[in-house]
Design a protein around this motif. Sequence first.
Motif, short mmCIF file in Angstrom:
data_model
loop_
_atom_site.label_atom_id
_atom_site.label_comp_id
_atom_site.label_asym_id
_atom_site.label_seq_id
_atom_site.Cartn_x
_atom_site.Cartn_y
_atom_site.Cartn_z
N PHE A 83 39.13 28.00 37.80
CA PHE A 83 38.00 28.72 37.23
C PHE A 83 38.29 30.19 36.96
O PHE A 83 37.44 30.92 36.46
CB PHE A 83 36.77 28.60 38.14
N GLY A 84 39.50 30.66 37.32
CA GLY A 84 39.90 32.03 37.01
C GLY A 84 39.21 33.10 37.83
O GLY A 84 38.66 34.05 37.27
N PHE A 85 39.23 32.97 39.15
CA PHE A 85 38.65 34.00 40.01
C PHE A 85 39.51 34.17 41.26
O PHE A 85 40.43 33.40 41.48
CB PHE A 85 37.19 33.68 40.38
N CYS A 86 39.20 35.19 42.05
CA CYS A 86 39.89 35.38 43.32
C CYS A 86 38.85 35.28 44.44
O CYS A 86 37.65 35.40 44.20
CB CYS A 86 40.59 36.74 43.36
N ARG A 87 39.33 35.06 45.66
CA ARG A 87 38.40 34.96 46.80
C ARG A 87 37.69 36.28 47.03
O ARG A 87 36.49 36.33 47.27
CB ARG A 87 39.18 34.55 48.06
N ALA A 88 38.47 37.39 46.96
CA ALA A 88 37.86 38.69 47.19
C ALA A 88 38.66 39.77 46.47
O ALA A 88 39.85 39.60 46.21
CB ALA A 88 37.80 38.99 48.69
N ILE A 89 37.98 40.87 46.20
CA ILE A 89 38.60 42.01 45.52
C ILE A 89 38.16 43.30 46.21
O ILE A 89 37.00 43.43 46.60
CB ILE A 89 38.22 42.02 44.02
N ARG A 90 39.13 44.21 46.38
CA ARG A 90 38.82 45.53 46.95
C ARG A 90 38.85 46.54 45.81
O ARG A 90 39.84 46.65 45.08
CB ARG A 90 39.84 45.90 48.02
N ILE A 91 37.76 47.29 45.68
CA ILE A 91 37.59 48.25 44.61
C ILE A 91 37.56 49.65 45.21
O ILE A 91 36.71 49.94 46.05
CB ILE A 91 36.29 47.98 43.83
N PRO A 92 38.50 50.51 44.80
CA PRO A 92 38.54 51.86 45.37
C PRO A 92 37.31 52.67 44.99
O PRO A 92 36.75 52.52 43.90
CB PRO A 92 39.78 52.49 44.75
N GLY A 93 36.89 53.52 45.91
CA GLY A 93 35.78 54.41 45.66
C GLY A 93 36.02 55.75 46.33
O GLY A 93 36.97 55.91 47.09
N HIS A 94 35.16 56.69 46.07
CA HIS A 94 35.26 58.02 46.67
C HIS A 94 34.69 57.96 48.08
O HIS A 94 33.50 57.73 48.25
CB HIS A 94 34.52 59.06 45.83
N GLY A 95 35.55 58.10 49.07
CA GLY A 95 35.10 58.08 50.46
C GLY A 95 35.07 56.70 51.08
O GLY A 95 35.15 56.55 52.29
N ALA A 96 34.90 55.67 50.25
CA ALA A 96 34.86 54.30 50.76
C ALA A 96 35.23 53.32 49.65
O ALA A 96 35.02 53.61 48.48
CB ALA A 96 33.47 53.96 51.30
N ASP A 97 35.79 52.21 50.03
CA ASP A 97 36.12 51.13 49.10
C ASP A 97 35.15 49.97 49.32
O ASP A 97 34.67 49.76 50.43
CB ASP A 97 37.54 50.61 49.33
N ARG A 98 34.87 49.24 48.26
CA ARG A 98 34.04 48.04 48.35
C ARG A 98 34.94 46.81 48.34
O ARG A 98 35.90 46.75 47.58
CB ARG A 98 33.09 47.94 47.15
N ILE A 99 34.62 45.86 49.17
CA ILE A 99 35.25 44.55 49.14
C ILE A 99 34.16 43.55 48.79
O ILE A 99 33.14 43.46 49.49
CB ILE A 99 35.90 44.17 50.49
N ILE A 100 34.36 42.83 47.70
CA ILE A 100 33.39 41.84 47.25
C ILE A 100 34.03 40.47 47.42
O ILE A 100 35.12 40.22 46.88
CB ILE A 100 32.99 42.08 45.79
N VAL A 101 33.36 39.61 48.17
CA VAL A 101 33.88 38.27 48.43
C VAL A 101 33.06 37.27 47.62
O VAL A 101 31.83 37.25 47.68
CB VAL A 101 33.81 37.90 49.93
N ALA A 102 33.76 36.46 46.84
CA ALA A 102 33.11 35.45 46.00
C ALA A 102 32.33 34.45 46.84
O ALA A 102 32.57 34.29 48.03
CB ALA A 102 34.18 34.71 45.19
#
Length: 133
Positions: free
Chosen positions: A17-36
Amino acid sequence: MQNRTRTSSGSPFEDQFGFCRAIRIPGHGADRIIVAGTGPIEDDGETTEGGAAEQAERCCALIVKAIENLGGTAADVVRTRMLLTDIDQQAEVGEVHSHFFGAARPAATMMGVAALCRPEWLVEIEAEAVVEH
């Protein structure tokens, strides 16, 4: 899209289906991790045996592993969404959720749905975490 880090759980659906389990996105002061959305899939691709609680435990274990693979912990979880095909199982699934994420006390949603990707799936869970630098 640069500097994003992804992790896979090995689910056959990721390539299909063309996705990953989770992705970490850099941010200022903190990063977001989004889990499918994470279903109760075993390493061999089969569905976790048992009821909603057992399936929720597998989903949560996969979520925590994905977050850890990206440098976070269960304590970093700030949001979860739980989809149940039988809302009468909310207490059992909620207990599992509390075991994994109760200390973090994320904003959480639990909802009943008509069906999930496989007819034997009783629960699917997704999560978001924030990891401070």
